[in-house]
Design a protein around this motif. Sequence first.
Motif, mmCIF file in Angstrom:
data_model
loop_
_atom_site.group_PDB
_atom_site.id
_atom_site.type_symbol
_atom_site.label_atom_id
_atom_site.label_comp_id
_atom_site.label_asym_id
_atom_site.label_seq_id
_atom_site.Cartn_x
_atom_site.Cartn_y
_atom_site.Cartn_z
ATOM 1 N N CYS A 1 0.798 -1.229 0.000
ATOM 2 C CA CYS A 1 0.000 0.000 0.000
ATOM 3 C C CYS A 1 0.830 1.278 0.000
ATOM 4 O O CYS A 1 0.320 2.327 -0.386
ATOM 5 N N VAL A 2 2.079 1.214 0.425
ATOM 6 C CA VAL A 2 2.900 2.417 0.621
ATOM 7 C C VAL A 2 2.885 3.326 -0.602
ATOM 8 O O VAL A 2 2.578 4.501 -0.504
ATOM 9 N N ASP A 3 3.229 2.823 -1.757
ATOM 10 C CA ASP A 3 3.283 3.630 -2.970
ATOM 11 C C ASP A 3 2.337 3.118 -4.053
ATOM 12 O O ASP A 3 2.542 3.366 -5.235
ATOM 13 N N CYS A 4 1.289 2.414 -3.656
ATOM 14 C CA CYS A 4 0.326 1.870 -4.621
ATOM 15 C C CYS A 4 -0.338 3.003 -5.397
ATOM 16 O O CYS A 4 -0.759 4.007 -4.822
ATOM 17 N N ASP A 5 -0.430 2.837 -6.702
ATOM 18 C CA ASP A 5 -1.002 3.864 -7.570
ATOM 19 C C ASP A 5 -2.492 4.098 -7.335
ATOM 20 O O ASP A 5 -3.074 5.000 -7.928
ATOM 21 N N TYR A 6 -3.124 3.296 -6.500
ATOM 22 C CA TYR A 6 -4.558 3.420 -6.270
ATOM 23 C C TYR A 6 -4.910 3.927 -4.879
ATOM 24 O O TYR A 6 -6.074 4.129 -4.574
ATOM 25 N N ASP A 7 -3.939 4.090 -4.015
ATOM 26 C CA ASP A 7 -4.226 4.363 -2.607
ATOM 27 C C ASP A 7 -4.122 5.829 -2.207
ATOM 28 O O ASP A 7 -3.236 6.551 -2.657
ATOM 29 N N TYR A 8 -5.029 6.204 -1.311
ATOM 30 C CA TYR A 8 -4.991 7.471 -0.591
ATOM 31 C C TYR A 8 -4.811 7.113 0.882
ATOM 32 O O TYR A 8 -5.572 6.310 1.421
ATOM 33 N N ILE A 9 -3.828 7.680 1.513
ATOM 34 C CA ILE A 9 -3.621 7.455 2.936
ATOM 35 C C ILE A 9 -3.652 8.816 3.605
ATOM 36 O O ILE A 9 -2.805 9.665 3.336
ATOM 37 N N ALA B 1 -0.974 2.700 10.259
ATOM 38 C CA ALA B 1 0.466 2.460 10.082
ATOM 39 C C ALA B 1 1.183 2.432 11.425
ATOM 40 O O ALA B 1 2.015 1.561 11.680
ATOM 41 N N GLU B 2 0.865 3.372 12.292
ATOM 42 C CA GLU B 2 1.524 3.421 13.592
ATOM 43 C C GLU B 2 1.148 2.216 14.449
ATOM 44 O O GLU B 2 2.003 1.632 15.118
ATOM 45 N N SER B 3 -0.112 1.797 14.435
ATOM 46 C CA SER B 3 -0.497 0.625 15.232
ATOM 47 C C SER B 3 0.129 -0.648 14.669
ATOM 48 O O SER B 3 0.562 -1.517 15.434
ATOM 49 N N ILE C 1 7.508 -2.849 9.654
ATOM 50 C CA ILE C 1 8.008 -1.672 10.367
ATOM 51 C C ILE C 1 8.467 -0.606 9.373
ATOM 52 O O ILE C 1 8.115 0.566 9.487
ATOM 53 N N LYS C 2 9.257 -0.985 8.369
ATOM 54 C CA LYS C 2 9.778 -0.006 7.408
ATOM 55 C C LYS C 2 8.655 0.596 6.559
ATOM 56 O O LYS C 2 8.682 1.788 6.252
ATOM 57 N N SER C 3 7.660 -0.202 6.181
ATOM 58 C CA SER C 3 6.531 0.327 5.407
ATOM 59 C C SER C 3 5.732 1.329 6.227
ATOM 60 O O SER C 3 5.340 2.381 5.726
ATOM 61 N N SER C 4 5.506 0.998 7.479
ATOM 62 C CA SER C 4 4.788 1.915 8.367
ATOM 63 C C SER C 4 5.556 3.216 8.523
ATOM 64 O O SER C 4 4.970 4.311 8.467
ATOM 65 N N GLU C 5 6.861 3.117 8.697
ATOM 66 C CA GLU C 5 7.689 4.315 8.848
ATOM 67 C C GLU C 5 7.687 5.152 7.574
ATOM 68 O O GLU C 5 7.714 6.382 7.632
ATOM 69 N N LYS C 6 7.623 4.527 6.419
ATOM 70 C CA LYS C 6 7.561 5.254 5.143
ATOM 71 C C LYS C 6 6.264 6.062 5.070
ATOM 72 O O LYS C 6 6.271 7.236 4.668
ATOM 73 N N ILE C 7 5.154 5.453 5.474
ATOM 74 C CA ILE C 7 3.879 6.167 5.478
ATOM 75 C C ILE C 7 3.939 7.338 6.451
ATOM 76 O O ILE C 7 3.507 8.445 6.135
ATOM 77 N N MET C 8 4.522 7.113 7.632
ATOM 78 C CA MET C 8 4.631 8.191 8.617
ATOM 79 C C MET C 8 5.531 9.313 8.103
ATOM 80 O O MET C 8 5.226 10.495 8.323
ATOM 81 N N ASP C 9 6.600 8.964 7.387
ATOM 82 C CA ASP C 9 7.457 9.987 6.764
ATOM 83 C C ASP C 9 6.669 10.792 5.738
ATOM 84 O O ASP C 9 6.736 12.019 5.703
ATOM 85 N N ASP C 10 5.921 10.079 4.881
ATOM 86 C CA ASP C 10 5.148 10.745 3.831
ATOM 87 C C ASP C 10 4.127 11.724 4.400
ATOM 88 O O ASP C 10 3.797 12.726 3.771
ATOM 89 N N LEU C 11 3.613 11.408 5.591
ATOM 90 C CA LEU C 11 2.617 12.268 6.223
ATOM 91 C C LEU C 11 3.243 13.237 7.227
ATOM 92 O O LEU C 11 2.537 13.908 7.967
#
Length: 157
Positions: free
Chosen positions: A77-85, A91-93, A123-133
Motif C-alpha cells: 500500500c505504501v506507494d500503490c497507484d490506487y491508494d490514498y492514505i 500504520a503506527e499501530s 516496520i519499514k513500510s509503516s515508517e515510510k507512510i509516517m514519513d510521507d505524512l
Amino acid sequence: MANGERVAGGKGKKQLEAIAKIGKSYFEEGINKSYLSVAYWHAMLRTKKAHLHAIAPGMYCTNSECSMRINIDLTECVDCDYDYIENVVFAESTRMEAMRHLSMLIEYNDVSPPTAARLFTQIKSSEKIMDDLDFSYEPYKFSKEILDMVIITRSAD
C-alpha cells in the motif's frame, strides 16, 4: 487535499503533484470544485465511474480489483497507484505491533529469517507512510542479528 493536508499513498501523491503543478488552490477558483460535492461522489460510485473502498482506518483504495480489505500488507500500500492514505493511525499501530512481536521473539530466541523479514518490512513500510505524512516518530533501530537475517533490496533508511 482541498484543505492543504498531507496525503500519502501513490494515488494521493500523484493528486498532490497535479495540484502543485497548477500553482494555485485546486478548488478555490472553482476548478474541479465538483470533487468536493458529496452528491458528485455518490453519482460517480453508483454509476461505477469511480471505485473506493476502505482498507484500514484513514486508508482508501480506488482499485476495483483490489482484494485487500482484511489482513492488509502495508508493503503493498505504501506507494500503490490506487491508494490514498490520510492519517498514520493504522500504520503506527501496525508498526507498534510488529516491534512488540519482534522484541518478544528476540527475547525468547525464536526469530526465524522469514519472520524477521516480514516484521522488518511491516516496520519499514509503516515508517515510510509516517514519513510521507510528516509524522514525528523515533525510527526503530534493528539489531545486527535481525539485519543479518533480512535481504535489503533497496535503501531501508
